[in-house]
Write an enzyme that holds these catalytic residues in place. Structure first.
Site, mmCIF file in Angstrom:
data_model
loop_
_atom_site.group_PDB
_atom_site.id
_atom_site.type_symbol
_atom_site.label_atom_id
_atom_site.label_comp_id
_atom_site.label_asym_id
_atom_site.label_seq_id
_atom_site.Cartn_x
_atom_site.Cartn_y
_atom_site.Cartn_z
ATOM 1 N N CYS A 108 0.848 -1.201 0.000
ATOM 2 C CA CYS A 108 0.000 0.000 0.000
ATOM 3 C C CYS A 108 0.880 1.246 0.000
ATOM 4 O O CYS A 108 0.722 2.140 -0.839
ATOM 5 C CB CYS A 108 -0.947 -0.006 1.193
ATOM 6 S SG CYS A 108 -2.045 1.427 1.210
ATOM 7 N N CYS A 191 -1.449 8.394 7.332
ATOM 8 C CA CYS A 191 -2.814 8.166 6.853
ATOM 9 C C CYS A 191 -3.762 7.967 8.039
ATOM 10 O O CYS A 191 -3.391 7.392 9.069
ATOM 11 C CB CYS A 191 -2.844 6.948 5.940
ATOM 12 S SG CYS A 191 -2.015 7.247 4.368
ATOM 13 N N CYS A 217 7.412 3.768 6.037
ATOM 14 C CA CYS A 217 6.611 3.608 4.839
ATOM 15 C C CYS A 217 7.460 3.156 3.652
ATOM 16 O O CYS A 217 6.913 2.772 2.612
ATOM 17 C CB CYS A 217 5.895 4.896 4.495
ATOM 18 S SG CYS A 217 7.024 6.283 4.252
#
Ligand code: SF4
Length: 222
Positions: A108, A191, A217
């Site tokens: 993702c 997020c 990330c």
């Protein structure tokens, strides 16, 4: 595109060591004088580096990684910064297949952050980030200047040696607005689905990817 060489790597290492006690302004001036074009991938968690860069150079493009998963407050904060500095942002968006990968998985972040940023950074010789060694254990050895093996350009972290107190002092002394979620206890803000306020006494990035063992990330791992 910049050509990587042993000489360049040695130059960057020497610069990094030499900048251990330098101000962010000095580091930015050196970087934009030595490498061009330049970009800053702004997390819009705080506006310190955006402010310093705007004082030092009008030649740095500001990138916003729109993962399509940000808090509404983050978009409001981006709008605040745009208005304050008249920013013309370079905004990245996720690839078309990103929705197939659940939040919290490596893929993702890869599809929503890493791949879009990589495509954008291919146009630059140097990029700036707000990474600080004090952010947490995964960042404590971060150099100030280095060759970025992942994105193939020079990476500069002008705030690497700063503490959270340094950031707070700068924001106060310059009268800069703070991210609206800070007053609700959030610290490091990613997020919405996977960001919570850190527990009391825990490092500021511990509220990211809550419930999973993910800590980064992928933007800042070689
Ligand atoms: S933080 Fe979560 S939703 Fe955002 S890009 Fe990474 S994995 Fe996806």
């Amino acid at each position: 595109m910049i050509t990587h060489s042993t000489e360049l790597r040695e130059e960057l290492h020497a610069a990094s060591v030499g900048f251990e006690n330098a101000s962010p302004s000095d580091i930015i001036r050196w970087a934009v004088g030595r490498f061009s074009p330049a970009a800053f991938a702004c997390s819009f968690e705080d506006l310190v580096l955006l402010d310093v860069i705007n004082r030092e150079s009008s030649l740095v493009d500001v990138i916003f990684l729109d993962t399509k998963g940000h808090f509404p407050e983050t978009h409001d904060f981006v709008a605040t910064a745009r208005a304050r500095w008249g920013l013309s942002l370079v905004t990245t968006t996720p690839g078309p297949d990103a929705a197939e990968f659940p939040c919290g998985t490596a893929e993702c972040c890869q599809r929503r952050k890493v791949d879009p940023l990589g495509r954008t950074l291919a146009n630059y010789q140097v990029w700036f980030t707000s990474v600080k060694r004090a952010d947490g254990p995964t960042r404590r050895d971060m150099p100030i200047v280095s060759w970025d093996e992942k994105f193939h350009l020079v990476k500069v972290n002008p705030l690497a040696t700063w503490s959270d107190d340094d950031v707070a002092y700068y924001l106060r002394s310059q009268g800069l607005p703070e991210h609206p979620l800070w007053e609700r206890g959030y610290a490091s803000i990613g997020c919405a689905a996977v960001t919570e306020p850190p527990a009391p006494g825990a490092d500021r990035r511990s509220g990211r990817w809550v419930g999973s063992d993910k800590e980064e990330c992928g933007l800042h791992e070689g």
